[in-house]
Scaffold this active site. Structure first.
Site, short mmCIF file in Angstrom:
data_model
loop_
_atom_site.label_atom_id
_atom_site.label_comp_id
_atom_site.label_asym_id
_atom_site.label_seq_id
_atom_site.Cartn_x
_atom_site.Cartn_y
_atom_site.Cartn_z
N ARG A 162 -14.21 -49.78 -14.44
CA ARG A 162 -14.52 -49.05 -15.67
C ARG A 162 -13.78 -47.71 -15.70
NH1 ARG A 162 -20.64 -47.09 -17.32
NH2 ARG A 162 -20.22 -46.52 -19.47
N ASP A 444 -27.61 -40.35 -15.45
CA ASP A 444 -26.16 -40.15 -15.48
C ASP A 444 -25.77 -39.57 -16.83
OD1 ASP A 444 -26.34 -42.21 -17.30
OD2 ASP A 444 -25.21 -43.67 -16.13
#
Length: 552
Positions: A162, A444
């Site tokens: 990613r 996050d």
């Protein structure tokens, strides 16, 4: 003038000289230069398209809908994405949010029974120069079987790479006088060093694409894939990518996104917090889109999120593409006989069963202890490698379904929770970390995004608290932030940690009090002078030990 003359790369961070030499060879730099020079203008255009689209929505007061111009694509029943390779067909449980610079956790993930790993240079990663080089080199080592006691790359959990999203830049590389786009830097290095080996081992190259907002952005990624495969001598269609639908505008273009990537698609993914935050990003100033307390009123059972997941599964399966769900962020308490362990397991099971029943083919967990219980859940409630046969013809999703805000207000607990997550995320970034643990969850940039977005929106609309009718204001949020600081200072082990936490609180208040909504918290942090100067002063190591870290 050769490509290298037109390129500047910062020297290696201390301690990573060998890794730097391995990654930045003459060949890889020439490839990066050509990749970035070729697509630089296209990247600028997709970012400008975002700005003009937002301005048009603000100016007109219109709401998004399914595109008239691509009705023919949605109505054509014939087209399909190319079938995914065997290694992607059964991916019930991936490990999510894994920043590959965390070598120990990366090795544990490679040794785990998970079917895949989201190797995350985006939401769960803080893109310091040290972390990027360490993370890229760790992927190189995994692909080339250089970690001891780790399965061969053809047998290990499949790597879903990613890269950073379009809004991120790489400050340490200049190409033709401009900082490099972050995703092209990550993607280029990964493909140059790992693409062919992954393909030979029938294990990639597979990617996650973050923060895609339109089919035009999917078209750009497809162009990049075609060009890269040609340059590196790989067969067309070798690269497969899962697009994360984490923006409300992209939810209206899911089939078009699949169509643009039809030779390279591994499907679509849905998550809850970035997607919810995108409503505030796009419609925050409109009172009709006031998003209530996420800790009490926002979950995947609400109409706007349930409709989005149903539409995503339907769009994917209709076209032969895989649909994956979000990440279970809960951390399991260590004592398996404790009440808290049973409570967390029951909660995760209930929410993940909702996704399985909706027809998803897989989802992510953060805690490695959840892998096997969730794999058993899939085995119990599904048959075969995936649920592609679940076409969800029972579903008809309208624009109203996708845009219906849940009812509810704001609680003092929810406000405090959002403030804490926002401050602690910025503190983590200033420490060189992209995620942290709070109240039994991993947090996050996605949870930081929804947290600071909600606080900004509640101040903007002077929302009343349910608890005591106080009105959301600068004074209230500032006072609560100061209270939080008193609690958090007790766990700071050094003056430097206290100073950094103080800076984080100041930056959080700056973000939530801005007149105009900052589009991404990561852009704000990544371009911010405080962040850059803390990097340059060498204050940031890969991992900081000032804050206590619970063991997983």
């Amino acid at each position: 003038m050769s490509g290298l003359d037109n390129m500047e790369l910062s020297p290696p961070p201390p301690g990573l000289e060998a890794e730097y030499e391995r990654l930045f060879t003459t060949g890889s730099l020439l490839f990066l230069h050509e990749l970035i020079a070729t697509f630089e203008e296209d990247v600028v255009q997709v970012l400008q398209l975002r700005v003009s689209r937002k301005a048009q929505l603000d100016h007109s007061g219109d709401l998004p809908s399914f595109l008239l111009s691509s009705t023919h694509i949605r109505r054509d029943p014939a087209w399909r994405v190319l079938p995914v390779p065997p290694r992607l067909q059964r991916r019930h449980v991936d490990i999510g949010d894994l920043a590959p610079c965390d070598t120990q956790r990366f090795i544990q993930a490679l040794q785990s029974p998970a079917q895949g790993i989201q190797v995350d240079f985006d939401d769960g990663n803080c893109p310091t120069y040290y972390n990027q080089i360490k993370g890229l080199h760790n992927v190189f080592k995994a692909v080339h079987n250089q970690f001891p006691n780790v399965p061969h790359i053809s047998q290990a959990p499949v790597l879903m790479l990613r890269p950073r999203a379009w809004n991120m830049v790489e400050h340490n590389m200049m190409v033709e006088g401009k900082e490099a786009p972050g995703p092209l830097f990550d993607f280029g290095i990964l493909m140059f060093h790992c693409g062919e080996t992954l393909l030979q081992n029938k294990s990639g190259p597979f990617f996650y694409l973050s923060k895609v907002e339109s089919f035009m952005e999917a078209r750009l990624w497809n162009k990049i894939f075609v060009w890269t495969q040609q340059k590196l001598g790989l067969p067309q269609g070798s690269i497969k990518a899962t697009v994360l639908i984490e923006n409300v505008l992209a939810a209206f273009e899911m089939e078009e996104i699949l169509y643009e990537l039809r030779e390279h698609s591994a499907g679509l993914n849905c998550g809850i917090w970035d997607y919810s935050a995108s409503f505030i990003n796009k419609f925050g100033p409109r009172r009709a889109f006031l998003l209530p307390d996420r800790s009490k009123y926002v979950n995947m059972e609400k109409r706007f999120l349930r409709s989005y997941m149903d539409l995503l599964v339907q769009s994917c399966h209709r076209r032969g593409a895989l649909a994956t769900g979000g990440m279970a962020a809960s951390l399991l308490p260590q004592d398996p006989l404790s009440d808290s362990h049973r409570r967390v397991m029951a909660s995760v099971t209930r929410l993940k069963l909702l996704e399985i029943k909706a027809g998803v083919d897989g989802f992510m967990v953060y805690d490695l202890s959840l892998i096997e219980p969730m794999q058993k859940l899939f085995k119990l409630h599904t048959e075969g490698d995936n649920q592609l046969h679940q076409l969800r013809n029972d579903v008809t999703v309208t624009p109203d379904d996708l845009l219906s805000m849940p009812s509810g207000g704001v609680t003092l607990y929810g406000l405090k929770y959002n403030v804490a997550v926002g401050v602690l995320f910025i503190n983590a970034w200033l420490s060189g970390k992209g995620h942290f643990f709070y109240k039994g969850q991993v947090e996050d940039s996605a949870t930081a995004e929804i947290s600071r977005s909600q606080v900004w929106q509640w101040i903007r609309h002077q929302t009343q608290l349910e608890d005591d009718s106080r009105v959301m204001s600068r004074r209230l949020v500032t006072d609560l932030t100061k209270e939080l600081m008193v609690d958090l200072w007790t766990v700071c082990k050094s003056d430097r940690a206290k100073q950094r936490l103080h800076t984080a609180a100041d930056m959080f208040l700056e973000v939530v009090l801005k007149r105009d909504f900052p589009e991404f918290i990561t852009t704000y942090l990544n371009q911010d002078h405080t962040f850059l100067s803390s990097q340059n002063n060498g204050q940031v190591e890969a991992l900081d030990t000032d804050m206590p870290q619970p063991k997983l």
